[in-house]
Design a protein around this motif. Structure first.
Motif, mmCIF file in Angstrom:
data_model
loop_
_atom_site.group_PDB
_atom_site.id
_atom_site.type_symbol
_atom_site.label_atom_id
_atom_site.label_comp_id
_atom_site.label_asym_id
_atom_site.label_seq_id
_atom_site.Cartn_x
_atom_site.Cartn_y
_atom_site.Cartn_z
ATOM 1 N N GLN A 4 0.794 -1.490 0.174
ATOM 2 C CA GLN A 4 -0.192 -0.379 0.159
ATOM 3 C C GLN A 4 1.118 0.856 -0.325
ATOM 4 O OE1 GLN A 4 -2.851 0.288 3.110
ATOM 5 N NE2 GLN A 4 -3.212 2.090 2.850
ATOM 6 N N VAL A 5 1.464 1.294 0.474
ATOM 7 C CA VAL A 5 3.406 2.621 1.316
ATOM 8 C C VAL A 5 3.941 2.747 0.057
ATOM 9 C CG1 VAL A 5 5.037 3.246 2.390
ATOM 10 C CG2 VAL A 5 3.278 1.939 3.141
ATOM 11 N N LEU A 6 3.957 1.450 -0.950
ATOM 12 C CA LEU A 6 4.343 2.035 -2.060
ATOM 13 C C LEU A 6 2.922 2.454 -3.582
ATOM 14 C CD1 LEU A 6 6.842 -1.620 -2.317
ATOM 15 C CD2 LEU A 6 7.600 1.256 -2.054
ATOM 16 N N HIS A 7 2.454 1.618 -3.469
ATOM 17 C CA HIS A 7 1.747 2.180 -4.772
ATOM 18 C C HIS A 7 0.902 3.139 -4.082
ATOM 19 C CE1 HIS A 7 0.712 -2.591 -6.953
ATOM 20 N NE2 HIS A 7 1.519 -2.339 -6.054
ATOM 21 N N ASP A 8 0.593 4.256 -3.105
ATOM 22 C CA ASP A 8 0.239 4.837 -3.021
ATOM 23 C C ASP A 8 1.084 6.063 -3.011
ATOM 24 O OD1 ASP A 8 -2.191 3.862 -2.538
ATOM 25 O OD2 ASP A 8 -1.665 4.138 -0.239
ATOM 26 N N ALA A 9 2.446 5.662 -2.818
ATOM 27 C CA ALA A 9 3.581 7.190 -3.096
ATOM 28 C C ALA A 9 3.936 7.189 -4.536
ATOM 29 C CB ALA A 9 5.081 6.574 -2.187
ATOM 30 N N VAL A 10 3.652 6.327 -5.267
ATOM 31 C CA VAL A 10 4.028 6.044 -6.553
ATOM 32 C C VAL A 10 2.674 6.936 -7.420
ATOM 33 C CG1 VAL A 10 4.472 4.771 -8.522
ATOM 34 C CG2 VAL A 10 5.927 4.068 -6.716
ATOM 35 N N ASP A 11 1.861 6.621 -6.871
ATOM 36 C CA ASP A 11 0.929 7.463 -7.408
ATOM 37 C C ASP A 11 0.594 8.799 -6.976
ATOM 38 O OD1 ASP A 11 -0.146 5.380 -8.377
ATOM 39 O OD2 ASP A 11 -1.651 4.067 -7.019
ATOM 40 N N MET A 12 1.352 8.667 -6.149
ATOM 41 C CA MET A 12 1.494 10.025 -5.749
ATOM 42 C C MET A 12 2.348 11.452 -6.333
ATOM 43 S SD MET A 12 0.064 10.954 -1.611
ATOM 44 C CE MET A 12 1.065 9.847 -1.384
ATOM 45 N N PHE A 13 3.366 10.447 -6.795
ATOM 46 C CA PHE A 13 4.565 10.903 -7.404
ATOM 47 C C PHE A 13 3.765 10.897 -8.393
ATOM 48 C CE2 PHE A 13 8.830 10.508 -10.002
ATOM 49 C CZ PHE A 13 9.396 11.707 -9.062
#
Length: 214
Positions: A192-201
């Motif tokens: 979840q952390v990785l996917h959310d960080a990449v999506d926001m970036f």
């Protein structure tokens, strides 16, 4: 997990391996200031001279341990930017490597040592972090290549953008564990952390276009 790698076959390499293994235990138990090269030599069952032959100073020994932990998490060469693949998939691959390092118990314990040292000797701790930071070029290089390909917004320092991206990951997978003693993230939480960080970036930096990020 404290082992850096399987014991090597050559005598010289075996001694170096024993020194590193012993030093990990000493640093974790006694901190940087409380660890001496004498203690490391005794724990490794080698002479003090042998320790200094491999590592000229305690700073070099500590930096080598952090470097080897990093190298273990980067066992495969960091992939470069591929203009034919979606940005999101590529960034997730890069950050999964980072997450593997942050989840390593030995790396976390030694990071605590470095943090404690920062309070007592900021200059030494800054040098430790800088030497480890020299190995963190994969993400900035990838961002720069994606900018050159016109897929990420230009005019932004790739190092700055990389800090933003990796900072979002560390906010959940490193700093709470380091400073507050929180447990490591579960596999589901990591995803979840990785996917959310990449999506926001990518929501901020990706250049709009058909299939640019997906």
């Amino acid at each position: 997990m404290t082992a850096i790698a399987p014991p090597p076959s050559r005598l010289t390499d075996r001694k170096r391996h024993a020194i590193v293994q012993a030093a990990i235990g000493e640093f974790r138990e006694h901190g940087f200031a409380g660890t001496s090269m004498d203690r490391v030599a005794a724990a490794a069952a080698v002479s003090k001279r042998t320790v200094y032959n491999h590592f000229p100073s305690k700073d070099d020994l500590f930096a080598a341990i952090l470097g080897q932990l990093w190298d273990r998490s980067q066992s495969l060469a960091a992939p470069g930017h591929d203009p034919q693949r979606p940005l999101r998939a590529q960034l997730l691959e890069l950050l999964e490597r980072k997450m593997a390092l942050l989840g390593d118990a030995a790396f976390m314990d030694l990071s605590r040592v470095a943090m404690a040292e920062m309070l007592h000797t900021p200059a030494r701790a800054q040098a430790m972090v800088s030497r480890l930071g020299e190995k963190e070029e994969g993400v900035p290089a990838w961002i720069h290549a994606a900018q050159q390909a016109g897929r990420l917004r230009g005019g932004v320092d790739p190092q700055y953008a990389a800090h933003q991206l990796q900072g979002m990951v560390k906010a959940f997978a490193f700093w709470p564990q380091l400073a507050l003693g929180q447990p490591p993230l579960t596999a589901a939480q990591q995803r979840q952390v990785l996917h959310d960080a990449v999506d926001m970036f990518l929501g901020f930096y990706a250049v709009p276009g058909p299939g640019a990020a997906t």
